[in-house]
Design a protein around this motif. Structure first.
Motif, PDB file in Angstrom:
ATOM      1  N   SER A   1       1.173  -1.188   0.140  1.00  0.00           N
ATOM      2  CA  SER A   1      -0.387  -0.425   0.011  1.00  0.00           C
ATOM      3  C   SER A   1       1.309   1.343  -0.405  1.00  0.00           C
ATOM      4  O   SER A   1       1.807   0.925   0.456  1.00  0.00           O
ATOM      5  N   ILE A   2      -0.107   2.075  -0.750  1.00  0.00           N
ATOM      6  CA  ILE A   2       1.157   2.935  -0.765  1.00  0.00           C
ATOM      7  C   ILE A   2      -0.421   4.717  -0.079  1.00  0.00           C
ATOM      8  O   ILE A   2      -0.969   4.542  -0.866  1.00  0.00           O
ATOM      9  N   ASP A   3       0.713   6.024   0.748  1.00  0.00           N
ATOM     10  CA  ASP A   3      -0.739   6.881   1.338  1.00  0.00           C
ATOM     11  C   ASP A   3      -0.771   7.910   0.030  1.00  0.00           C
ATOM     12  O   ASP A   3       0.359   8.109  -0.732  1.00  0.00           O
ATOM     13  N   THR A   4      -1.770   8.378  -0.534  1.00  0.00           N
ATOM     14  CA  THR A   4      -1.208   9.491  -0.827  1.00  0.00           C
ATOM     15  C   THR A   4      -0.373  10.316  -1.090  1.00  0.00           C
ATOM     16  O   THR A   4      -0.004  11.342  -2.434  1.00  0.00           O
ATOM     17  N   ARG A   5      -0.261  10.977   0.141  1.00  0.00           N
ATOM     18  CA  ARG A   5       0.495  12.000   0.246  1.00  0.00           C
ATOM     19  C   ARG A   5       1.860  11.401  -0.238  1.00  0.00           C
ATOM     20  O   ARG A   5       3.011  12.199  -0.901  1.00  0.00           O
ATOM     21  N   SER A   6       2.436   9.946  -0.297  1.00  0.00           N
ATOM     22  CA  SER A   6       3.510   9.583  -0.695  1.00  0.00           C
ATOM     23  C   SER A   6       3.551   9.342  -1.972  1.00  0.00           C
ATOM     24  O   SER A   6       4.559   9.884  -3.197  1.00  0.00           O
TER      25      SER A   6
ATOM     26  N   ALA B   1       8.565   7.655  -9.986  1.00  0.00           N
ATOM     27  CA  ALA B   1       7.553   7.868 -10.033  1.00  0.00           C
ATOM     28  C   ALA B   1       6.959   6.565 -10.712  1.00  0.00           C
ATOM     29  O   ALA B   1       7.711   5.755 -10.982  1.00  0.00           O
ATOM     30  N   PRO B   2       5.848   5.210  -9.764  1.00  0.00           N
ATOM     31  CA  PRO B   2       4.663   4.470 -10.126  1.00  0.00           C
ATOM     32  C   PRO B   2       3.678   4.508 -11.407  1.00  0.00           C
ATOM     33  O   PRO B   2       3.930   5.886 -11.620  1.00  0.00           O
ATOM     34  N   LEU B   3       4.046   3.643 -11.917  1.00  0.00           N
ATOM     35  CA  LEU B   3       2.911   3.551 -13.417  1.00  0.00           C
ATOM     36  C   LEU B   3       1.813   3.368 -12.300  1.00  0.00           C
ATOM     37  O   LEU B   3       1.144   2.563 -11.739  1.00  0.00           O
ATOM     38  N   VAL B   4       0.655   5.107 -13.095  1.00  0.00           N
ATOM     39  CA  VAL B   4      -0.034   4.681 -12.307  1.00  0.00           C
ATOM     40  C   VAL B   4      -1.438   4.438 -13.047  1.00  0.00           C
ATOM     41  O   VAL B   4      -1.388   4.763 -14.003  1.00  0.00           O
ATOM     42  N   LEU B   5      -2.251   3.875 -12.743  1.00  0.00           N
ATOM     43  CA  LEU B   5      -3.211   3.262 -13.531  1.00  0.00           C
ATOM     44  C   LEU B   5      -4.802   3.690 -12.821  1.00  0.00           C
ATOM     45  O   LEU B   5      -5.384   3.324 -12.267  1.00  0.00           O
TER      46      LEU B   5
END
Length: 64
Positions: free
Chosen positions: A5-10, A20-24
């Motif tokens: 999991s990752i929080d929105t702020r991180s 940066a991760p790949l955001v889908l």
């Protein structure tokens, strides 16, 4: 595939950086079309989700 999991702020702090991760954006079409907001930096996958992520992630983590 590991899941974490990752929080929105991180997540926000990583966007635009080399880490940066790949955001889908995996919302179904009706939900996507009804919403007038986009997810910053997100791609909308076409076809199979796992295959799309594998083609585009290039070793980066994936956030869906």
């Amino acid at each position: 595939m590991d899941t974490v999991s990752i929080d929105t702020r991180s997540l926000y702090s990583l966007l635009g950086s080399p880490q940066a991760p790949l955001v889908l954006d995996v919302r179904r079409d009706p939900a996507f079309e009804e919403d007038n907001h986009l997810i910053a930096g997100a791609l909308r996958p076409s076809g199979g989700l796992a295959a799309f992520a594998a083609r585009h992630a290039q070793g980066r983590p994936v956030v869906a």
